[in-house]
Design an enzyme around this catalytic site. Structure first.
Site, PDB file in Angstrom:
ATOM      1  N   LYS A 159      17.558  29.050  60.460  1.00 17.11           N
ATOM      2  CA  LYS A 159      18.793  29.395  61.167  1.00 17.11           C
ATOM      3  C   LYS A 159      19.095  28.466  62.357  1.00 17.11           C
ATOM      4  CE  LYS A 159      19.433  34.277  60.106  1.00 17.11           C
ATOM      5  NZ  LYS A 159      19.900  35.542  60.676  1.00 17.11           N
ATOM      6  N   ASP A 217      26.418  36.954  61.932  1.00 15.57           N
ATOM      7  CA  ASP A 217      25.536  38.039  62.377  1.00 15.57           C
ATOM      8  C   ASP A 217      26.159  38.849  63.524  1.00 15.57           C
ATOM      9  OD1 ASP A 217      23.418  37.679  60.589  1.00 15.57           O
ATOM     10  OD2 ASP A 217      22.436  36.202  61.869  1.00 15.57           O
TER      11      ASP A 217
END
Ligand code: ATR
Length: 270
Positions: A68, A105
């Protein structure tokens, strides 16, 4: 032309729920495309993105552990995520076909609590890792009041509060909770194989919401304790599905059919 596809990349990747979620929506919408899981080792990340950029059938990918942060080195970051959340979880193509890195997210975290007015209200957050960054970014955007950040390593919490311009206190896990409108667990505590997050929930007001982003197991000891106190709870599948829904639309240009969420949850839990 080859069938359009998207995928989730990580290492390991076998446990990922993303193929089930995206596959479910593709099937419901009758879209002839594929969503797969691809294991990409850290050393192969650069060559992975170079190859996919040249593949017209590729609509993009979700990015999970451990890529990520590193993925930011390989795709454009027009939203300046390196300096804010510090991580991306989605790569898609813009209208001109260029790759774009983004992060769903934070918005995925907010979607299950979109009806909650948190402006100026105190919140409590547990954890100061990667997941906490997306949550704190989102909470700052919602204009929450004081944030009590509990973490095993309080110094990490203090750094995050400062980075996101949030007022509050960074404290150890043993500290007493404030009268927070929202309590969020972003830490690994409560995950299968980890110790439970053992907090005294009594300082929370009766209308507080307790949100655990852990989804394996779905009912964590924290959520069980919150439900026993009669508090509203949000579980980790809601955030998981929320972030996936935003990515799906970026990949396939259609909103997923969220009226089938119950069936999707059953499949995720089967
Ligand atoms: P993620 O990307 O899922 O947030 P992470 O960046 O590794 O993962 O962060 C994990 C979080 O869980 C951290 O807040 C970590 O506490 P530290 O910052 O002190 O490391 C917390 N955590 C993990 N295991 C823990 C444990 N056994 N006890 C207490 N906290 C734990």
């Amino acid at each position: 032309m080859t069938q359009a596809y998207a995928e989730v990349i990580g290492d390991p990747i076998a446990h990922s729920k993303s193929p089930l979620i995206h596959g479910f929506w593709l099937e419901k919408l009758g879209i002839a495309a594929d969503y797969r899981a691809t294991r990409v080792a850290p050393d192969d990340l650069a060559s992975f993105f170079a190859a996919r950029a040249d593949d017209p059938a590729w609509r993009g990918c979700n990015v999970t552990v451990p890529h990520k942060v590193a993925a930011l080195d390989h795709v454009p970051d027009p939203g300046g995520l390196r300096a804010s959340i510090g991580a991306i979880n989605t790569v898609f193509r813009d209208e001109g076909g260029a790759l774009v890195g983004t992060n769903t997210d934070a918005a995925g975290f907010v979607s299950p609590i979109a009806g909650l007015d948190l402006a100026g209200r105190p919140v409590a957050v547990v954890g100061a890792g990667g997941a906490a960054r997306a949550v704190l970014f989102a909470l700052a955007r919602l204009g929450v009041g004081r944030v009590t950040l509990l973490n095993r390593t309080p110094l990490k919490g203090a750094a995050l509060l400062a980075q996101f311009g949030l007022k509050g206190d960074a404290l150890p896990l043993t500290a007493r909770l404030p009268a927070a409108a929202l309590l969020v667990n972003t830490s690994a505590l409560g995950m299968a194989g980890q110790p439970p997050l053992d907090l005294d929930l009594s300082p929370l007001p009766d209308d507080a919401v307790v949100y655990d982003i852990v989804y394996a197991p779905l009912e964590t000891p924290l959520l069980a304790a919150a439900a026993a106190r009669g508090l509203d709870t949000v579980d980790g599948l809601e955030m998981l599905v929320g972030q996936a829904a935003l990515a799906f639309e970026l990949f396939f240009g259609a909103a997923p059919p969220r009226d089938h969420d119950e069936e999707l949850r059953e499949r995720l839990l089967a």
